[in-house]
Scaffold this active site. Structure first.
Site, PDB file in Angstrom:
ATOM      1  N   ARG A  25       0.814  -1.219   0.000  1.00  0.00           N
ATOM      2  CA  ARG A  25       0.000   0.000   0.000  1.00  0.00           C
ATOM      3  C   ARG A  25       0.844   1.263   0.000  1.00  0.00           C
ATOM      4  O   ARG A  25       0.353   2.347  -0.268  1.00  0.00           O
ATOM      5  CB  ARG A  25      -0.910   0.036   1.240  1.00  0.00           C
ATOM      6  CG  ARG A  25      -1.832  -1.160   1.348  1.00  0.00           C
ATOM      7  CD  ARG A  25      -2.467  -1.219   2.716  1.00  0.00           C
ATOM      8  NE  ARG A  25      -1.402  -1.491   3.697  1.00  0.00           N
ATOM      9  CZ  ARG A  25      -1.567  -1.432   5.007  1.00  0.00           C
ATOM     10  NH1 ARG A  25      -2.736  -1.099   5.518  1.00  0.00           N
ATOM     11  NH2 ARG A  25      -0.578  -1.702   5.825  1.00  0.00           N
ATOM     12  N   GLU A  30       6.610   5.602  12.247  1.00  0.00           N
ATOM     13  CA  GLU A  30       6.320   6.188  13.556  1.00  0.00           C
ATOM     14  C   GLU A  30       7.118   7.472  13.613  1.00  0.00           C
ATOM     15  O   GLU A  30       8.340   7.447  13.665  1.00  0.00           O
ATOM     16  CB  GLU A  30       6.761   5.251  14.685  1.00  0.00           C
ATOM     17  CG  GLU A  30       5.814   4.131  14.955  1.00  0.00           C
ATOM     18  CD  GLU A  30       6.226   3.305  16.171  1.00  0.00           C
ATOM     19  OE1 GLU A  30       7.358   3.462  16.688  1.00  0.00           O
ATOM     20  OE2 GLU A  30       5.410   2.486  16.591  1.00  0.00           O
ATOM     21  N   GLN A  48       4.993  21.741  22.110  1.00  0.00           N
ATOM     22  CA  GLN A  48       4.342  22.454  21.018  1.00  0.00           C
ATOM     23  C   GLN A  48       4.793  21.830  19.711  1.00  0.00           C
ATOM     24  O   GLN A  48       5.965  21.459  19.566  1.00  0.00           O
ATOM     25  CB  GLN A  48       4.750  23.928  21.096  1.00  0.00           C
ATOM     26  CG  GLN A  48       4.045  24.848  20.150  1.00  0.00           C
ATOM     27  CD  GLN A  48       4.362  26.308  20.461  1.00  0.00           C
ATOM     28  OE1 GLN A  48       4.508  26.704  21.602  1.00  0.00           O
ATOM     29  NE2 GLN A  48       4.447  27.118  19.418  1.00  0.00           N
ATOM     30  N   ASN A  50       4.775  22.813  15.622  1.00  0.00           N
ATOM     31  CA  ASN A  50       4.547  23.900  14.672  1.00  0.00           C
ATOM     32  C   ASN A  50       4.736  23.393  13.256  1.00  0.00           C
ATOM     33  O   ASN A  50       5.436  22.400  13.024  1.00  0.00           O
ATOM     34  CB  ASN A  50       5.529  25.053  14.906  1.00  0.00           C
ATOM     35  CG  ASN A  50       5.411  25.646  16.281  1.00  0.00           C
ATOM     36  OD1 ASN A  50       4.342  25.640  16.879  1.00  0.00           O
ATOM     37  ND2 ASN A  50       6.514  26.159  16.796  1.00  0.00           N
ATOM     38  N   HIS A  63      16.617  31.225  14.207  1.00  0.00           N
ATOM     39  CA  HIS A  63      15.902  31.558  15.441  1.00  0.00           C
ATOM     40  C   HIS A  63      16.297  30.669  16.611  1.00  0.00           C
ATOM     41  O   HIS A  63      16.686  29.519  16.416  1.00  0.00           O
ATOM     42  CB  HIS A  63      14.391  31.399  15.224  1.00  0.00           C
ATOM     43  CG  HIS A  63      13.866  32.161  14.067  1.00  0.00           C
ATOM     44  ND1 HIS A  63      12.862  31.682  13.255  1.00  0.00           N
ATOM     45  CD2 HIS A  63      14.200  33.375  13.556  1.00  0.00           C
ATOM     46  CE1 HIS A  63      12.594  32.566  12.309  1.00  0.00           C
ATOM     47  NE2 HIS A  63      13.404  33.602  12.465  1.00  0.00           N
ATOM     48  N   LYS A  72      14.506  21.901  19.315  1.00  0.00           N
ATOM     49  CA  LYS A  72      13.586  21.638  18.205  1.00  0.00           C
ATOM     50  C   LYS A  72      14.073  20.457  17.394  1.00  0.00           C
ATOM     51  O   LYS A  72      15.269  20.278  17.178  1.00  0.00           O
ATOM     52  CB  LYS A  72      13.506  22.834  17.248  1.00  0.00           C
ATOM     53  CG  LYS A  72      12.705  23.987  17.746  1.00  0.00           C
ATOM     54  CD  LYS A  72      12.596  25.055  16.678  1.00  0.00           C
ATOM     55  CE  LYS A  72      11.887  26.282  17.202  1.00  0.00           C
ATOM     56  NZ  LYS A  72      11.877  27.360  16.209  1.00  0.00           N
ATOM     57  N   TYR A 132       7.902  21.185  13.106  1.00  0.00           N
ATOM     58  CA  TYR A 132       8.842  21.346  14.212  1.00  0.00           C
ATOM     59  C   TYR A 132       8.232  20.754  15.481  1.00  0.00           C
ATOM     60  O   TYR A 132       7.126  21.121  15.862  1.00  0.00           O
ATOM     61  CB  TYR A 132       9.099  22.820  14.536  1.00  0.00           C
ATOM     62  CG  TYR A 132       9.249  23.767  13.389  1.00  0.00           C
ATOM     63  CD1 TYR A 132      10.478  24.337  13.104  1.00  0.00           C
ATOM     64  CD2 TYR A 132       8.151  24.150  12.618  1.00  0.00           C
ATOM     65  CE1 TYR A 132      10.617  25.260  12.082  1.00  0.00           C
ATOM     66  CE2 TYR A 132       8.284  25.064  11.593  1.00  0.00           C
ATOM     67  CZ  TYR A 132       9.515  25.618  11.326  1.00  0.00           C
ATOM     68  OH  TYR A 132       9.650  26.529  10.310  1.00  0.00           O
ATOM     69  N   ASP A 168      13.649  38.802  10.521  1.00  0.00           N
ATOM     70  CA  ASP A 168      14.859  38.134  10.040  1.00  0.00           C
ATOM     71  C   ASP A 168      15.775  39.107   9.311  1.00  0.00           C
ATOM     72  O   ASP A 168      16.998  39.019   9.409  1.00  0.00           O
ATOM     73  CB  ASP A 168      14.503  36.957   9.138  1.00  0.00           C
ATOM     74  CG  ASP A 168      13.876  35.803   9.901  1.00  0.00           C
ATOM     75  OD1 ASP A 168      13.967  35.783  11.149  1.00  0.00           O
ATOM     76  OD2 ASP A 168      13.286  34.916   9.256  1.00  0.00           O
TER      77      ASP A 168
END
Length: 188
Positions: A25, A30, A48, A50, A63, A72, A132, A168
């Protein structure tokens, strides 16, 4: 285990390769499993998640956030991106060292950068989506950035920058940030 860690040459900055399970398929991955991330030495607290969608040439970054300190993990969901991480940990032997890699949606891969790294990317296709995982919630009062095209970093951006945010565009160079009031918030 469903996660294989690859080192990058900068301590604590790693690539987490995810195992893929192909079948007639298509394939299954994961994307995050706390026990496998923990066993691989990766952060397991996700506060969080993002996502950004960018057009070709857009640069987002570089950043970071210091309070709460935010690690991150980044992956490309659609398209291709040139992902960059810069060590901004005061006292680290790799302070100011930049790392980069082109990543694509077809790769089951997270770029995992701990707190104390500036991170960003450039979109290399018309529709590039990056996701993220963040270990702490966003705090605009404790965020910073360094200039994406700081010559001292030597980052070979693959295409001309098409679009930048005002934030930026106005970011300081690494040397300017280091000389400022928050220049030593991260220590090695």
């Amino acid at each position: 285990m469903n996660v294989r860690v690859e080192t990058t040459g900068i301590p604590d900055l790693v690539l987490a390769h995810l195992r893929e399970f192909p079948d007639p398929r298509g394939a299954f991955r994961e994307l995050f499993r706390a026990e496998h991330f923990a066993a691989a030495g990766l952060p397991t607290t996700i506060a969080q998640i993002n996502g950004s969608i960018s057009s070709r040439g857009v640069v987002r970054g570089l950043h970071f956030q210091w309070e709460p300190a935010q690690a991150k993990a980044m992956r490309v969901v659609r398209g291709r991106a040139f992902i960059v991480a810069v060590d901004v940990r005061a006292g680290a032997p790799t302070f100011g060292r930049a790392w980069w890699r082109e990543c694509s949606a077809g790769e089951p891969l997270w770029v995992c950068a701990p707190a104390g790294f500036a991170r960003g990317f450039q979109a290399l296709e018309d529709v590039t989506e990056v996701e993220y995982l963040c270990t702490a919630p966003y705090n605009p009062k404790a965020e910073g950035g360094i200039r994406w095209d700081d010559p001292a970093l030597g980052i070979p951006w693959p295409i001309p920058a098409a679009e930048l945010s005002d934030k930026d565009r106005a970011a300081p160079t690494l040397a300017e940030w280091r000389a400022g009031p928050h220049g030593t918030v991260f220590t090695a």
